[in-house]
Design a protein around this motif. Structure first.
Motif, mmCIF file in Angstrom:
data_model
loop_
_atom_site.group_PDB
_atom_site.id
_atom_site.type_symbol
_atom_site.label_atom_id
_atom_site.label_comp_id
_atom_site.label_asym_id
_atom_site.label_seq_id
_atom_site.Cartn_x
_atom_site.Cartn_y
_atom_site.Cartn_z
ATOM 1 N N SER A 1 -17.718 49.794 66.570
ATOM 2 C CA SER A 1 -17.415 48.234 65.950
ATOM 3 C C SER A 1 -15.860 47.756 66.282
ATOM 4 N N LEU B 1 -14.801 45.031 68.705
ATOM 5 C CA LEU B 1 -14.260 43.734 67.759
ATOM 6 C C LEU B 1 -12.020 43.539 68.431
ATOM 7 N N ILE C 1 -10.429 44.901 67.643
ATOM 8 C CA ILE C 1 -9.140 45.778 66.687
ATOM 9 C C ILE C 1 -8.299 47.104 66.144
ATOM 10 N N GLN D 1 -7.684 37.450 62.873
ATOM 11 C CA GLN D 1 -8.069 39.335 62.879
ATOM 12 C C GLN D 1 -8.936 39.406 61.632
ATOM 13 N N GLN E 1 -10.738 37.824 59.945
ATOM 14 C CA GLN E 1 -12.195 37.974 60.364
ATOM 15 C C GLN E 1 -12.604 38.905 60.994
ATOM 16 N N ARG E 2 -12.327 39.132 62.494
ATOM 17 C CA ARG E 2 -12.748 40.552 62.818
ATOM 18 C C ARG E 2 -12.694 41.742 62.492
ATOM 19 N N LEU F 1 -16.090 41.221 60.510
ATOM 20 C CA LEU F 1 -17.693 41.165 61.594
ATOM 21 C C LEU F 1 -17.575 42.587 61.409
ATOM 22 N N ALA F 2 -16.263 43.721 61.864
ATOM 23 C CA ALA F 2 -16.526 45.062 62.385
ATOM 24 C C ALA F 2 -17.577 45.178 61.010
ATOM 25 N N GLU G 1 -12.693 31.594 70.256
ATOM 26 C CA GLU G 1 -12.648 32.634 69.848
ATOM 27 C C GLU G 1 -13.522 33.785 69.199
ATOM 28 N N LEU G 2 -13.717 33.263 67.990
ATOM 29 C CA LEU G 2 -14.854 33.669 67.019
ATOM 30 C C LEU G 2 -16.046 33.863 67.240
ATOM 31 N N ILE H 1 -17.308 35.561 70.302
ATOM 32 C CA ILE H 1 -17.992 37.160 69.731
ATOM 33 C C ILE H 1 -18.896 37.346 69.341
#
Lengths: 234, 276
Positions: free
Chosen positions: A117, A121, A123, A138, A140-141, A144-145, A171-172, A175
């Motif tokens: 994950s 994303l 990262i 980043q 928030q990513r 999300l992960a 971008e978010l 994703i």
């Protein structure tokens, strides 16, 4: 088959009812945006879906192999824990805990899922960075992960784009859309951005202390509920 | 150096202090990181005052000190936690209430019975001689149990400390781990307070964690660094106390203060170098 079905849900805190007459369902693979003005009960609904608030009346039925606690939740940004010492990997790994039963330590399966994950994303290269040092997008990513580690079926996102600039926001959203299409994860998301909600989501749930609309995004465009909210927006 | 160590270890009381103290400072350092991040730093202080009250009552009634203090302090820890979550009195106010009340009870009991003896002073400020033979096994076993519990729950404690909302949403029983933290803290405080003193034991919880957070940016490295700092400062402090007949608790706290200052300077230097 429905992952979640809400039947005559009444929600609130202690004796104050915030939201009533909520009836909708989330099918596997759905992309559902929850819209409405501030204080209309969106976050309350989300919190009850993930089990943080017990419904006053009505029920939330999990089916199709989904269990409570198996939802990938992204809480509303708090920002209060920026000084917390934690690496990206540590935070993402913590999403794996719900599938571990009583096992105390992470195994190979969890490490692989976390890596997967983080790569999805984008990262993975930041895996050893402190979360507090990352930019808002980043971070928030990372969350999300973490949410993705907790589920393969349903993501529940509480305003993931709050406080992000327009570029990072789109971008978010991109994703989230990709996760929905390519990984087949159903998404329930609170959004303040009405236009992007309509263009991205398959279904819309409009709340204003009760359910004003639930149906396809296309049908929503022609509804009175949409006009009332869009009018407020402008 | 080695000579000094050999000499110190010929005294059984020093061996006892090192064994139990080392274990207790390890526990305190690990718990400290979570407590500081959860804004519970003062809980250790509050609990130690409750511990003082309990010890005073145990002494007056001629009961075994640990057997009385541990359950009382665990109960107080639960109470503080509940007040924090549900009560009308805010968390910090609740701690102030309970700790001063317990201290007052302790002082009253002491003055009505034995009066201010050296024992009482030791409870307040700690003593290198505090570990008696009979307590060592129990103290070591309890602190080892706290350590084991912490390690087993490490991942979940991290999750609950970092983001309680997410943890609860994904089925981690946050309330359970909060209570467990409280119990572990209570046990650690009681075990450590006779060496460190009721007034100084909370430093064992707060200082190493804060020092470690100055330099480390990952939870695991913070935990490890905090543990190392805590144990080393404890040993150094005890050595100072032995060499200069200085109060044990105060020596350990001052060691921690030195380390904190050093870490602070290093991190300030680092940020300056980075910005240049």
């Amino acid at each position: 088959m429905s992952l979640i079905t809400c039947k005559d849900l009444v929600l609130g805190y202690e004796n104050t009812v915030v939201l009533r007459k909520v009836n909708f369902s989330v099918e596997s693979g759905d992309y559902l945006c929850v819209v409405g003005e501030n204080g209309s009960g969106k976050s309350t609904l989300i919190k009850s879906l993930v089990g943080l608030i017990k419904p006053i009346r009505g029920e939330i039925i999990f089916s199709d192999g989904l269990h409570a606690g198996e939802i990938g939740y992204l809480p509303q940004q708090s920002g209060g824990k920026q000084d917390f010492p934690a690496s990206v990997r540590e935070v993402v790994m913590s999403g794996c805990l719900n599938s571990m039963g009583l096992r105390p330590f992470f195994g190979r399966v969890e490490k692989q899922r976390a890596e997967q994950s983080m790569r999805l994303l984008g990262i993975w290269d930041n895996r050893d960075d402190a979360v507090g040092n990352l930019s808002g997008g980043q971070r928030q990513r990372v969350f999300l992960a973490r949410a993705l580690c907790a589920t393969s079926k349903l993501l529940v996102l509480d305003e993931p784009a709050a406080g992000l600039d327009p570029v990072v926001t789109s971008e978010l959203y991109e994703i989230v859309r990709r996760l929905n299409r390519e990984q087949g994860v159903a998404v329930v998301m609170i959004s303040h951005d009405l236009q992007s909600a309509i263009s991205n989501a398959g279904k819309i749930l409009h709340l204003k202390h009760e359910q004003l609309f639930f149906g396809s995004a296309q049908a929503y465009r022609n509804s009175a509920a949409y006009r009332s909210l869009a009018g407020v927006d402008r | 150096m080695i000579e000094l160590l050999e000499k110190m270890l010929t005294y059984p009381f020093m061996v006892r202090a090192f064994v139990v103290g080392g274990l207790v400072s390890l526990c305190a350092a690990l718990l400290g990181v979570s407590l500081v991040m959860k804004r519970y730093s003062m809980i250790g202080d509050g609990l130690s005052h409750v511990g003082f009250g309990a010890l005073a009552i145990a002494a007056a009634l001629g009961l075994a000190p640990l057997a009385v203090a541990i359950p009382v302090v665990i109960a107080a820890a639960f109470l503080l936690l509940r007040l924090n979550v549900h009560g009308r009195v805010g968390g910090d106010a609740a701690i102030a209430l309970i700790s001063t009340a317990a201290l007052a009870v302790g002082v009253m009991v002491v003055s009505l019975t034995t009066g201010m003896t050296t024992d009482v002073e030791n409870y307040m400020f700690g003593s290198i001689l505090a570990m008696e033979k009979g307590d060592v096994a129990l103290s070591a076993a309890l602190s080892a149990a706290v350590l084991a519990m912490y390690l087993l729950c490490y991942n979940r404690i991290f999750a609950v400390t970092y983001d309680e909302t997410f943890a609860r949403a994904t089925g981690v029983r946050a309330g359970f781990y909060d209570s467990m933290l409280a119990v572990m803290t209570a046990v650690t405080v009681v075990l450590g307070m006779r060496m460190m003193g009721a007034l100084l034991i909370s430093s064992l919880i707060v200082f190493p964690a804060l020092s470690a957070m100055r330099l480390c940016r990952r939870f695991k490295s913070v935990i490890l660094c905090s543990a190392l700092v805590s144990v080393l400062c404890f040993f150094a402090g005890m050595t100072v106390s032995y060499l200069f007949a200085a109060p044990a608790g105060a020596s350990v706290v001052l060691m921690n203060l030195l380390v904190y200052g050093a870490f602070w300077a290093i991190s300030a230097l680092k940020t300056r170098l980075k910005s240049e």
